[in-house]
Structures are given as C-alpha cells and as structure tokens.
Design an enzyme around this catalytic site. Sequence first.
Site, PDB file in Angstrom:
ATOM      1  N   HIS A 125     -20.649 -25.010  12.691  1.00  0.00           N
ATOM      2  CA  HIS A 125     -21.128 -24.964  14.265  1.00  0.00           C
ATOM      3  C   HIS A 125     -20.047 -23.909  14.927  1.00  0.00           C
ATOM      4  O   HIS A 125     -19.238 -24.542  15.368  1.00  0.00           O
ATOM      5  CB  HIS A 125     -21.025 -26.401  14.572  1.00  0.00           C
ATOM      6  CG  HIS A 125     -21.692 -26.635  16.182  1.00  0.00           C
ATOM      7  ND1 HIS A 125     -22.289 -27.712  16.576  1.00  0.00           N
ATOM      8  CD2 HIS A 125     -21.412 -25.784  17.093  1.00  0.00           C
ATOM      9  CE1 HIS A 125     -22.802 -27.360  17.734  1.00  0.00           C
ATOM     10  NE2 HIS A 125     -22.237 -26.321  18.153  1.00  0.00           N
ATOM     11  N   HIS A 179     -20.147 -20.884  17.532  1.00  0.00           N
ATOM     12  CA  HIS A 179     -20.784 -19.858  18.491  1.00  0.00           C
ATOM     13  C   HIS A 179     -20.226 -18.737  18.270  1.00  0.00           C
ATOM     14  O   HIS A 179     -18.924 -18.605  18.626  1.00  0.00           O
ATOM     15  CB  HIS A 179     -21.192 -20.599  19.894  1.00  0.00           C
ATOM     16  CG  HIS A 179     -21.906 -21.782  19.895  1.00  0.00           C
ATOM     17  ND1 HIS A 179     -23.452 -21.741  20.099  1.00  0.00           N
ATOM     18  CD2 HIS A 179     -21.535 -23.077  19.965  1.00  0.00           C
ATOM     19  CE1 HIS A 179     -23.662 -22.991  20.157  1.00  0.00           C
ATOM     20  NE2 HIS A 179     -22.752 -23.831  20.000  1.00  0.00           N
ATOM     21  N   ASN A 210     -19.511 -15.910  20.276  1.00  0.00           N
ATOM     22  CA  ASN A 210     -19.210 -15.543  21.340  1.00  0.00           C
ATOM     23  C   ASN A 210     -17.917 -16.444  21.964  1.00  0.00           C
ATOM     24  O   ASN A 210     -16.929 -15.947  22.368  1.00  0.00           O
ATOM     25  CB  ASN A 210     -19.949 -15.219  22.774  1.00  0.00           C
ATOM     26  CG  ASN A 210     -20.770 -14.081  22.428  1.00  0.00           C
ATOM     27  OD1 ASN A 210     -20.301 -12.842  22.623  1.00  0.00           O
ATOM     28  ND2 ASN A 210     -22.085 -14.114  22.117  1.00  0.00           N
ATOM     29  N   HIS A 251     -18.625 -12.421  28.036  1.00  0.00           N
ATOM     30  CA  HIS A 251     -20.093 -11.959  28.165  1.00  0.00           C
ATOM     31  C   HIS A 251     -20.167 -10.583  28.641  1.00  0.00           C
ATOM     32  O   HIS A 251     -20.712  -9.674  28.281  1.00  0.00           O
ATOM     33  CB  HIS A 251     -21.001 -12.893  29.054  1.00  0.00           C
ATOM     34  CG  HIS A 251     -21.572 -13.697  28.000  1.00  0.00           C
ATOM     35  ND1 HIS A 251     -23.141 -13.460  27.987  1.00  0.00           N
ATOM     36  CD2 HIS A 251     -21.274 -14.721  27.200  1.00  0.00           C
ATOM     37  CE1 HIS A 251     -23.593 -14.652  27.077  1.00  0.00           C
ATOM     38  NE2 HIS A 251     -22.454 -15.351  26.722  1.00  0.00           N
ATOM     39  N   PRO A 268     -29.578 -13.907  20.788  1.00  0.00           N
ATOM     40  CA  PRO A 268     -29.938 -12.607  20.963  1.00  0.00           C
ATOM     41  C   PRO A 268     -29.784 -12.159  22.495  1.00  0.00           C
ATOM     42  O   PRO A 268     -30.435 -12.796  23.213  1.00  0.00           O
ATOM     43  CB  PRO A 268     -31.051 -12.237  20.202  1.00  0.00           C
ATOM     44  CG  PRO A 268     -31.462 -13.459  19.401  1.00  0.00           C
ATOM     45  CD  PRO A 268     -30.741 -14.541  19.975  1.00  0.00           C
ATOM     46  N   ARG A 269     -29.153 -10.929  22.814  1.00  0.00           N
ATOM     47  CA  ARG A 269     -29.282 -10.744  24.033  1.00  0.00           C
ATOM     48  C   ARG A 269     -29.247  -9.012  24.324  1.00  0.00           C
ATOM     49  O   ARG A 269     -28.790  -8.400  23.550  1.00  0.00           O
ATOM     50  CB  ARG A 269     -28.187 -11.231  25.061  1.00  0.00           C
ATOM     51  CG  ARG A 269     -26.596 -11.013  24.548  1.00  0.00           C
ATOM     52  CD  ARG A 269     -25.746 -12.147  25.200  1.00  0.00           C
ATOM     53  NE  ARG A 269     -24.441 -11.749  25.009  1.00  0.00           N
ATOM     54  CZ  ARG A 269     -23.640 -11.169  25.271  1.00  0.00           C
ATOM     55  NH1 ARG A 269     -23.700 -10.292  26.264  1.00  0.00           N
ATOM     56  NH2 ARG A 269     -22.391 -11.104  24.693  1.00  0.00           N
ATOM     57  N   GLY A 313     -27.121 -24.523  24.491  1.00  0.00           N
ATOM     58  CA  GLY A 313     -27.416 -24.370  25.971  1.00  0.00           C
ATOM     59  C   GLY A 313     -27.288 -25.482  26.764  1.00  0.00           C
ATOM     60  O   GLY A 313     -27.143 -26.403  26.308  1.00  0.00           O
ATOM     61  N   GLU A 320     -25.626 -34.422  24.364  1.00  0.00           N
ATOM     62  CA  GLU A 320     -24.204 -34.122  24.752  1.00  0.00           C
ATOM     63  C   GLU A 320     -24.025 -34.534  26.077  1.00  0.00           C
ATOM     64  O   GLU A 320     -22.967 -34.623  26.470  1.00  0.00           O
ATOM     65  CB  GLU A 320     -24.433 -32.339  24.766  1.00  0.00           C
ATOM     66  CG  GLU A 320     -24.442 -31.639  23.653  1.00  0.00           C
ATOM     67  CD  GLU A 320     -24.568 -30.171  23.896  1.00  0.00           C
ATOM     68  OE1 GLU A 320     -23.459 -29.670  23.876  1.00  0.00           O
ATOM     69  OE2 GLU A 320     -25.774 -29.649  23.873  1.00  0.00           O
ATOM     70  N   ASP A 374     -16.856 -25.446  16.989  1.00  0.00           N
ATOM     71  CA  ASP A 374     -17.788 -25.001  18.280  1.00  0.00           C
ATOM     72  C   ASP A 374     -17.468 -23.726  18.793  1.00  0.00           C
ATOM     73  O   ASP A 374     -18.227 -22.742  18.681  1.00  0.00           O
ATOM     74  CB  ASP A 374     -17.545 -26.025  19.265  1.00  0.00           C
ATOM     75  CG  ASP A 374     -18.738 -26.110  20.372  1.00  0.00           C
ATOM     76  OD1 ASP A 374     -19.815 -25.481  19.980  1.00  0.00           O
ATOM     77  OD2 ASP A 374     -18.491 -26.724  21.378  1.00  0.00           O
TER      78      ASP A 374
END
Length: 349
Positions: free
Chosen positions: A14, A16, A18, A64, A98-99, A171, A201, A283
Amino acid sequence: MMQFHQALPKVELHAHLNTCISSTTIEKLMLQKPHLNIQHNMTMIRKGQTRTLEECFDMFKIIHQLTDSVEHIFMVTKDVIKEFAADGVKYLELRSTPRDGNTTGMSKKSYVEAILEAIKQCRQENMDIDVRFLLSIDRRGGPTVAMETVKLAEEFFTSSDGLVVGLDLSGDPEVGHAKSFIDPLNAARNIGLKLAVHMAEVQNKNEEWELFLGLPPDRIGHGTFLHPEAGGSDQLVNIIKKHQIPIELCLTSNVKGQTVSSYNCHHFQYWYNHGHPCVLCTDGKGVFASNLSQEYQIAESAFNLSKAQLWDLSFRSINYIFAPESVKSHLRSQWNDLKPGLFNEVLHK
C-alpha cells in the site's frame, strides 16, 4: 535494534507513489523548478516525523506541483523504488492515479508509461526488489473517469509483461458513493485485474462497506472502522473473514491522519489477534516520514511482538501480493534463504 527491522525482508502493498516521495527527492525537484517559489516551505519539507496533519496535506499540494511532467514522474518513481530497496523491501506494489500535465503535454497514458519505464530500468540495473503497479481510481473523478482508468488499466495489463497487476480505489472517502464505482470495479475484475479498495477510513458508512464487500475486493486498504469495537459490525467482520480478505494496515499514516488516536489503539491488534491476514504498509513513506522498517519496529513495540512474529508477519505478506504464484514461490525461497543469517545475528547480540 533497527538493524533487524531493516535486514528483515519485507513486502510493501500500500504505497501511493506521490506521497512516497522523500524530502531529498522534493529538494532535487525544487532545484529544477525555482519558478514555483516553494523555497519558503523548506522547514516543513525537512520536518519529517514532527510534520503536523495540516502540513502533510500541504505536502500533497507541493508534490503535485513538482510532478507535472513525464521526466519528473520517471525520476521520482526511480528514487522511490531505490529507497524502498535500501529499506529491505524485496517486493513492492506502487499505486497512482494517472493524470495529465496541463502545460507539459503529459497525458494519463504517458504518466503510466513513465512509471513503468522507471520500474523496467530498476530491473535492468539489477536492484534487489520486484516492483509491480496498480492504477488508482480517485473517487473525486466519479464513475466516468473511473471507467476510463479501467480501460487504461486493461491496455497496460495486456501489454506491460506482468508489471500492471491491479486497480486501486482511493481518494476522499466523503466524496461519491460506493454504488458509483461497483460497475468499474467489476469491469476491472472481469479483465483479470486484482482489486485493492480503500474502505472504512471514516465512520458510519456501513451500507457502502457492504456494497464493496459484495464484490469482494482482493485486499482492503485501512479498514479502520470495520470491526464492532470501532463502530462497524459483526456482519462486516464475518464477510471479511469468510473471504479471508487481507487488510493493508498503515500505522503511522492512521495516527498522523488522526483516524486512530494512538499506536496502541490501532485496529491492527484486533485483526492480528483474530488470526486474520494482515500486512503492514507505509501508505506514504515520504509525507508521513516513516519507512517500512519503522512500521515493523512500531508494531513490535506497540503490540509486544517477538522477532519470530515479525518474521511470520512479513513472510505471510507474500500470500497477499497481486503477482502470480511463480513470483510468490520465488519470494518465499528468498525469505527462507535470508532467515538463518538474520536470526543468527539476533542470537549473537
């Protein structure tokens, strides 16, 4: 004692991308983007463990801004993989949404391609780590974007030579409803993708959790409020136990994120004591300033685990990876080869 936890071979499921970016990498990116004028945030960037929750959210925004091109996505992916490898992680599943990059020409497809290229390069450099990738659906995008992500995942699932193994739903848990994402998740499953779903969560969404468990997912992310002592229900627990759905547990992230009041109160204890499949994860090792070795050390201290129990926890994590059985078999051999040396070292201290 940190030596044992670092030498312990580990699985990270787990992570992410970024939020895994370290302050070292952030500083490297800042040098390339002086026009963003992020320098005044240096104190917060270097704070590490003392970073507040609010500062963690500020870090997301900075990251970001700094990762808006294919070149930067490639660079941060390589750095993140190297750092996990240096921490004794032998198998890693990264995940990311994806961005596009509005001004750089980066598309969602080239975003994923950059990540996969970085993974391939790390392989070519013979790094002692096996890395796979999950495309993430961000709840804020809604069902249409979710289905687009599934289509993109399908494309890479068939063309990436086993690097893309699954789909993640994550998200803001307060945005959207489970029913909007059941069809995309089912479509992903029908393609052959594995499903990791962030669940529970926040409190009082039992109806949503039941919908997700109806899939059921292959792994649950966090699962903070699923069990009865945290406001969930025996019914939810029974479904999870029946399907033996592993739970990705992120100690520092939950304490920093204030969904759990302290390490001693973490729901890891509930699931672990019930003999349920548990896997320790970070995380976002960068934003939350805790690597996987530290998470194992915290678990040992907070739940009074022995070195042998830590070993078993790590070894059993291999069962829950999304890569095929041949990879699991290879990893088990690797763990067993490392075990004698690791425990001999403990005995001689």
